[in-house]
Motif scaffolding. Structure first.
Motif, PDB file in Angstrom:
ATOM      1  N   ASN A   1       0.854  -1.183   0.000  1.00  0.00           N
ATOM      2  CA  ASN A   1       0.000   0.000   0.000  1.00  0.00           C
ATOM      3  C   ASN A   1       0.892   1.236   0.000  1.00  0.00           C
TER       4      ASN A   1
ATOM      5  N   ASP B   1      -1.854   3.585  -4.334  1.00  0.00           N
ATOM      6  CA  ASP B   1      -1.858   2.332  -5.079  1.00  0.00           C
ATOM      7  C   ASP B   1      -1.700   1.180  -4.087  1.00  0.00           C
TER       8      ASP B   1
ATOM      9  N   SER C   1      -1.820  -3.366  -3.731  1.00  0.00           N
ATOM     10  CA  SER C   1      -1.826  -4.672  -4.391  1.00  0.00           C
ATOM     11  C   SER C   1      -2.066  -5.755  -3.341  1.00  0.00           C
TER      12      SER C   1
ATOM     13  N   ARG D   1      -4.979  -5.470  -7.992  1.00  0.00           N
ATOM     14  CA  ARG D   1      -4.348  -4.180  -7.803  1.00  0.00           C
ATOM     15  C   ARG D   1      -5.422  -3.100  -7.842  1.00  0.00           C
ATOM     16  N   SER D   2      -5.200  -2.033  -7.111  1.00  0.00           N
ATOM     17  CA  SER D   2      -6.193  -0.959  -7.063  1.00  0.00           C
ATOM     18  C   SER D   2      -5.498   0.397  -6.993  1.00  0.00           C
ATOM     19  N   HIS D   3      -6.214   1.404  -7.462  1.00  0.00           N
ATOM     20  CA  HIS D   3      -5.734   2.791  -7.421  1.00  0.00           C
ATOM     21  C   HIS D   3      -6.833   3.668  -6.846  1.00  0.00           C
TER      22      HIS D   3
END
Length: 325
Positions: A139, A177, A179, A200-202
């Protein structure tokens, strides 16, 4: 009442208290000075970096064994780095006894880096692996909280007559960001059943605020004084979270995870105004205030869905009592 402003609580950032061994490095400086006859300045700057490491090694043996489960082992590490920069300033300009300008800027910056690795396994009575798991998470988040306030005051030659303006702007930004990887293998004879989670994320959120408070104070007759005020404010915010999982064929993170994704925008407009009349005689005073407030809020979500809310309020208040020394 004062106008709304700023960009939220400056302490409301990203990282709470963490378990583990911490090491902190910090420094700060304060300055107070007089620049000429008309300008007073004061500032403070604070820098901080903290590193927290946490290692866990767990080994369990079940006596007697629970079904075929005889033992469990887990090893995990977590590392967190948090950087902060905070600046507060105040500059007061008084060219003469009738005018003053006060400017107070504020800059808060923060960055966080966090990673976690955990491996675990269950063993049977015969010493064979029943299942094993691997988990990896990261993170990375950066953000800021910026605001400035400008106060203007002017006193007229007539005693009791003055005008003031209080202007504030601010913004709060969060950009991150993340994961997540988790693999679980379950062993049944010669076969292995695997379950994989790879995402994964943003995240991006931004809030901007602006407000003003204008006030005019006017003496009416002996012992009677009036004040007229107007206080508009505007806040606009947006939040966007996009999460994708690994496409096993293309080997890219292009499969949307709708349950973890969202997007919305908000707009909040308020304005209030009114008048106050103050009568004073010795230690006694009578204050009466009449005010109105109008509010409008707009919320827009995915698919351009738009919700608009509005309200209007009016209020009147009286206060009677002695003044305190």
């Amino acid at each position: 009442g004062g106008g709304g402003g700023g960009a939220g609580d400056p302490g409301n950032f990203f990282v709470g208290q963490q378990d583990g061994v911490s090491q902190t490095h910090s420094t700060g400086v304060n300055y107070v000075g007089q620049w000429g006859k008309t300008l007073a300045a004061s500032s403070s700057l604070f820098l901080n970096r903290s590193d927290t490491d946490n290692t866990q090694d767990v080994s369990r043996v079940y006596i007697p064994a629970q079904d075929s489960l005889a033992g469990y082992a887990q090893f995990g590490t977590t590392a967190v780095r948090n950087d902060n920069l905070r600046y507060d300033g105040r500059f007061e300009f008084t060219p003469d006894s009738a005018n003053s300008v006060i400017f107070t800027p504020r800059v808060y910056l923060q960055g966080t880096r966090q990673s976690s690795d955990v491996d675990g396994s269950n063993g049977s009575i015969a010493g064979n692996l029943l299942n094993a798991s691997q988990s990896r998470t990261t993170n990375h988040t950066d953000g800021d909280n910026l605001s400035s306030r400008l106060v203007l005051r002017h006193r007229f030659p007539k005693r009791g007559r003055n005008v003031s303006a209080d202007l504030q702007i601010g913004r709060q930004l969060k950009d991150g960001d993340a994961s997540q990887y988790a693999l679980t293998d379950t062993y049944k004879g010669m076969a292995t059943l695997s379950q994989l989670l790879d995402q994964r994320s943003h995240t991006h959120s931004l809030t901007r605020t602006a407000s003003a408070r204008l006030a005019w104070t006017e003496p009416l007759v002996n012992r009677l004084q009036a004040q007229f005020f107007y206080n508009p404010s505007l806040s606009r915010g947006s939040s966007n979270v996009l999460a994708d999982s690994l496409d096993p064929i293309a080997h890219t993170y292009t499969k949307p995870v709708t349950s973890l994704s969202n997007r919305y925008e908000t707009e909040n407009l308020q304005q209030s105004g009114g008048a106050s009349v103050l009568w004073s005689n010795g230690t006694w005073r009578v204050l009466t205030t009449g005010a109105f407030q109008q509010a409008r809020q707009v919320l827009a979500g995915p698919g351009a869905d738009r919700f608009d809310f509005g309200a209007f309020f009016a209020d009147q208040d009286r206060q009677i009592g002695p003044t305190h020394p």
